[in-house]
Design a protein around this motif. Structure first.
Motif, PDB file in Angstrom:
ATOM      1  N   LEU B 150       0.753  -1.319  -0.014  1.00  0.00           N
ATOM      2  CA  LEU B 150       0.061   0.010   0.014  1.00  0.00           C
ATOM      3  C   LEU B 150       0.899   1.221  -0.027  1.00  0.00           C
ATOM      4  O   LEU B 150       1.978   1.224   0.265  1.00  0.00           O
ATOM      5  CB  LEU B 150      -0.898   0.103   1.215  1.00  0.00           C
ATOM      6  N   THR B 151       0.221   2.455  -0.407  1.00  0.00           N
ATOM      7  CA  THR B 151       1.119   3.602  -0.585  1.00  0.00           C
ATOM      8  C   THR B 151       1.805   4.071   0.822  1.00  0.00           C
ATOM      9  O   THR B 151       2.732   4.693   0.958  1.00  0.00           O
ATOM     10  CB  THR B 151       0.108   4.779  -0.859  1.00  0.00           C
ATOM     11  N   GLY B 152       1.117   3.622   2.058  1.00  0.00           N
ATOM     12  CA  GLY B 152       1.745   3.793   3.201  1.00  0.00           C
ATOM     13  C   GLY B 152       2.701   3.052   3.608  1.00  0.00           C
ATOM     14  O   GLY B 152       3.478   3.027   4.825  1.00  0.00           O
ATOM     15  N   GLY B 153       3.098   1.965   2.688  1.00  0.00           N
ATOM     16  CA  GLY B 153       4.182   0.976   3.102  1.00  0.00           C
ATOM     17  C   GLY B 153       3.622  -0.341   3.593  1.00  0.00           C
ATOM     18  O   GLY B 153       4.551  -1.280   3.649  1.00  0.00           O
ATOM     19  N   GLN B 154       2.470  -0.289   3.944  1.00  0.00           N
ATOM     20  CA  GLN B 154       1.627  -1.564   4.788  1.00  0.00           C
ATOM     21  C   GLN B 154       1.989  -2.722   3.461  1.00  0.00           C
ATOM     22  O   GLN B 154       1.728  -2.366   2.520  1.00  0.00           O
ATOM     23  CB  GLN B 154       0.547  -1.452   5.371  1.00  0.00           C
ATOM     24  N   SER B 155       2.058  -3.967   4.054  1.00  0.00           N
ATOM     25  CA  SER B 155       1.947  -5.146   3.222  1.00  0.00           C
ATOM     26  C   SER B 155       0.436  -5.717   3.440  1.00  0.00           C
ATOM     27  O   SER B 155      -0.124  -6.016   4.644  1.00  0.00           O
ATOM     28  CB  SER B 155       2.902  -6.058   3.772  1.00  0.00           C
ATOM     29  N   LEU B 156      -0.270  -5.695   2.272  1.00  0.00           N
ATOM     30  CA  LEU B 156      -1.462  -6.211   2.228  1.00  0.00           C
ATOM     31  C   LEU B 156      -1.457  -7.565   1.626  1.00  0.00           C
ATOM     32  O   LEU B 156      -1.070  -7.744   0.493  1.00  0.00           O
ATOM     33  CB  LEU B 156      -2.483  -5.365   1.356  1.00  0.00           C
ATOM     34  N   ARG B 157      -1.919  -8.707   2.327  1.00  0.00           N
ATOM     35  CA  ARG B 157      -1.788  -9.982   1.751  1.00  0.00           C
ATOM     36  C   ARG B 157      -3.227 -10.651   1.506  1.00  0.00           C
ATOM     37  O   ARG B 157      -3.994 -10.296   2.577  1.00  0.00           O
ATOM     38  CB  ARG B 157      -1.017 -10.840   2.604  1.00  0.00           C
ATOM     39  N   LEU B 158      -3.514 -11.149   0.490  1.00  0.00           N
ATOM     40  CA  LEU B 158      -4.623 -11.683   0.222  1.00  0.00           C
ATOM     41  C   LEU B 158      -4.738 -12.989   0.225  1.00  0.00           C
ATOM     42  O   LEU B 158      -4.074 -13.864  -0.350  1.00  0.00           O
ATOM     43  CB  LEU B 158      -5.217 -11.041  -1.314  1.00  0.00           C
ATOM     44  N   ASP B 159      -5.375 -13.877   1.089  1.00  0.00           N
ATOM     45  CA  ASP B 159      -5.779 -15.458   1.129  1.00  0.00           C
ATOM     46  C   ASP B 159      -6.439 -15.891  -0.097  1.00  0.00           C
ATOM     47  O   ASP B 159      -7.007 -15.131  -0.858  1.00  0.00           O
ATOM     48  CB  ASP B 159      -6.402 -15.693   2.189  1.00  0.00           C
ATOM     49  N   ASP B 160      -6.543 -17.149  -0.429  1.00  0.00           N
ATOM     50  CA  ASP B 160      -7.230 -17.678  -1.661  1.00  0.00           C
ATOM     51  C   ASP B 160      -8.657 -17.303  -1.561  1.00  0.00           C
ATOM     52  O   ASP B 160      -9.064 -17.327  -0.198  1.00  0.00           O
ATOM     53  CB  ASP B 160      -7.021 -19.235  -1.690  1.00  0.00           C
ATOM     54  N   ASP B 161      -9.265 -17.290  -2.416  1.00  0.00           N
ATOM     55  CA  ASP B 161     -10.926 -17.062  -2.619  1.00  0.00           C
ATOM     56  C   ASP B 161     -11.128 -15.915  -1.954  1.00  0.00           C
ATOM     57  O   ASP B 161     -12.220 -15.799  -1.157  1.00  0.00           O
ATOM     58  CB  ASP B 161     -11.675 -18.275  -2.119  1.00  0.00           C
ATOM     59  N   THR B 162     -10.357 -14.557  -2.180  1.00  0.00           N
ATOM     60  CA  THR B 162     -10.782 -13.559  -1.414  1.00  0.00           C
ATOM     61  C   THR B 162     -10.927 -12.261  -2.442  1.00  0.00           C
ATOM     62  O   THR B 162     -10.425 -12.232  -3.884  1.00  0.00           O
ATOM     63  CB  THR B 162      -9.453 -12.944  -0.730  1.00  0.00           C
ATOM     64  N   VAL B 163     -11.998 -11.602  -2.078  1.00  0.00           N
ATOM     65  CA  VAL B 163     -12.359 -10.400  -2.857  1.00  0.00           C
ATOM     66  C   VAL B 163     -12.553  -8.997  -2.261  1.00  0.00           C
ATOM     67  O   VAL B 163     -12.916  -9.280  -1.183  1.00  0.00           O
ATOM     68  CB  VAL B 163     -13.935 -10.576  -3.482  1.00  0.00           C
ATOM     69  N   VAL B 164     -11.584  -8.198  -2.649  1.00  0.00           N
ATOM     70  CA  VAL B 164     -11.576  -6.698  -1.893  1.00  0.00           C
ATOM     71  C   VAL B 164     -11.492  -5.778  -2.865  1.00  0.00           C
ATOM     72  O   VAL B 164     -11.336  -5.819  -4.226  1.00  0.00           O
ATOM     73  CB  VAL B 164     -10.168  -6.568  -1.083  1.00  0.00           C
TER      74      VAL B 164
END
Lengths: 195, 351
Positions: B150-164
């Motif tokens: 993300l732009t703030g430097g955070q790591s965003l991780r998506l598990d399988d079968d995920t919708v965001v």
């Protein structure tokens, strides 16, 4: 059923990575199911059933990385178990067809993976022993998250609160889980029973 | 489904009085069937004893095969570096790239991205570094997972079968599946994860938000998360798993930072750039990603870790796989105990 395979794939992935808890969960969850599966197919001989299940696990563990999640893990394990059972009958000089069960017919095996609708009068067509076997088969083919709550509630007599504690969820969530499990059971039983 | 009035033959005797309810029929069937054949006592333990060693052998073989695949072609380079170099099975980008845009860091499989007013595009392992526009709908299917920066430097991780949906630089809407946020490297403002059952806002932390089976599950690994549901607000501390269902029923349980429930986040963890960094800095990263506390056998070992510089790359390895590859190049090794990674010198380990 898709949800089942997803959980199964996750369990296998953890196993392949060497996760000890996954190893324990794998054996603890599938040993009783495979034992019941084998027991009714080897003439209800306890020692033979145990041998068959141990051989099945021994064979499976060296191939566990080849599980792709295209069928339920239990269905996949049953394939290995059937080979072991056939070997037992070969050693005894008899054919496996002597122990062919209703739930082993191609239609019923397919039905265990599909859905149907249970009518109340379906159950009346079966003798008690056959009925019991079908119930166990359906329970064992349900996702663990359905099969276990049904066993706990209707066979072991646990309360919803106790089931909730075992699942680590609220009583309301456990009740919802039981509702879904009952529906899955009805569908599965109807399909296997040939409704 | 119907409950007609055709009276089966001995139905009442075998299943009790007719009951048209859903639970009644299932209960009668299960009760009539009984518990099934008795399961041999200790049977599962005997199976475990029989297959544990073959299983561990298979695990070791699988791990060696993964490393062998990556190591080909790099043997010459390995002679002049300290750390093991591997060819990645995943392209794990560096966390420091593209500071002002949301970027793809790791794609374990495919990632569907639908920018606002546009059609879906597919990003794969080769697209590490690709920009994901604000407002995009992002989906992982099947076994696929992904990590975004993300732009703030955070790591965003998506598990399988995920919708965001990436609503803004600090707001994400989770439709289904699970996301993990890690801002352990000291990054920007708190990220909020909106769901139909509440909004979780991080306060400098590592946490997972999962929306499945009409239940919102928030697990906090580090720091603190604020969860709002209408007028209600909950503060969830690290080590707590908080669940609320669609009826509003709340349950809490404890969860360790090294619980297997976190394991999926390692599979898409952005690689740590070890080149020129100390073994100590590397171990800090291992600790943050695995949830294990790193301890040293003695002060000498800690000093060695602080003064040894690493070279090469660990791309392609999950964080928990890296100590076996990296530490021996520093004359160190590590034993994993519950919640702890104990680092020793190779000599002290073998004594």
């Amino acid at each position: 059923m898709r949800e089942t395979y997803r959980e199964d794939r996750k369990l296998v992935r953890r196993l392949v990575r060497g996760d000890e808890r996954a190893f324990d969960a794998f054996v603890d969850e599938y040993y009783p199911r495979l034992y019941r599966f084998a027991y009714t197919r080897v003439g209800r001989d306890e020692a033979t059933a145990e041998d068959v299940v141990q051989s099945t696990f021994t064979n499976v563990i060296s191939k566990i990385g080849s599980y792709r999640g295209e069928a339920a893990l239990f269905t996949w394990l049953c394939t290995f178990c059937r080979y072991e059972i056939a070997a037992v009958w070969r050693r005894r000089g008899r054919r496996g067809s002597e122990v062919e069960l209703l739930e082993d017919s191609p239609d019923s095996r397919a039905a265990l993976e599909t859905l149907g609708v249970l009518q109340e009068n379906t159950v009346a067509r079966f003798e008690s022993e056959e009925l019991a076997r079908l119930v166990w088969a359906v329970l064992d083919h349900l996702p663990i998250s359905y099969g276990n709550p049904l066993r706990w509630k209707y066979i072991q007599g646990l309360s919803v609160r106790e089931i909730a504690a075992r699942l680590g969820v609220s009583s309301k969530a456990a009740e919802s889980q039981l509702t879904r499990a009952r529906q899955a059971f009805r569908d599965g039983f109807a399909a296997v029973a040939g409704e | 489904m119907s409950d007609n009035n055709q009276t089966p033959r001995d139905d009442s005797a075998r299943f009790g009085a007719r009951n048209s309810s859903d639970s009644g029929l299932v209960e009668r069937l299960l009760t009539a069937a009984g518990p099934g054949p008795e399961i041999p006592e200790g049977g599962a333990d005997r199976i475990k004893a029989a297959i544990r060693t073959p299983w561990k052998n298979e695990v070791a073989v699988a791990a060696r095969q993964r490393r062998r695949l990556w190591a080909g072609g790099l043997a010459a380079a390995a002679a002049v570096i300290l750390a093991v170099v591997v060819v990645p099975r995943l392209h794990r980008g560096d966390l420091s790239i593209e500071a002002d845009a949301i970027t793809l860091v790791v794609a374990d499989g495919g990632l569907e991205v639908t920018p606002p007013g546009s059609t879906v595009s597919f990003l794969g392992p080769d697209n590490a570094g690709a920009i994901v526009p604000d407002g995009s709908l992002v989906r992982t299917r099947g076994d696929h997972r992904a990590a975004l920066r993300l732009t703030g430097g955070q790591s965003l991780r998506l598990d399988d079968d995920t919708v965001v949906r990436l609503d803004s630089e600090r707001s994400i809407s989770l439709d289904s599946g699970a996301v993990y946020i890690s801002s352990a490297d000291g990054s920007g403002p708190g990220v909020e994860v909106r769901t139909a059952l509440g909004t979780a806002t991080e306060i400098g932390t590592q946490f997972e938000v999962r929306l499945e089976h009409d239940t919102l599950d928030v697990k906090v690994r580090e720091g603190l998360v604020s969860l709002t549901r209408g007028v209600e607000e909950y503060q969830i501390n690290h080590g707590i798993r908080f669940s609320v269902d669609s009826e509003g029923a709340v349950t809490t349980a404890s969860i360790t930072s090294w619980d297997p429930a976190w394991a999926w986040t390692q599979e898409v963890a952005p690689a740590f750039a070890i080149e020129g960094r100390s073994a100590l800095a590397y171990l800090d990263w291992v600790s943050a990603e695995t949830g294990l506390s790193v301890t040293f056998a003695d002060a000498t070992v800690e000093k060695a870790a602080a003064t040894t510089l690493l070279h090469g790359t660990i791309e392609g390895l999950a964080p928990n796989e890296t100590p076996a590859a990296v530490l021996p190049t520093c004359g160190l090794t590590a034993d994993e105990e519950p919640g702890v990674l104990l680092v020793r010198t190779i000599d002290s380990n073998t004594r």
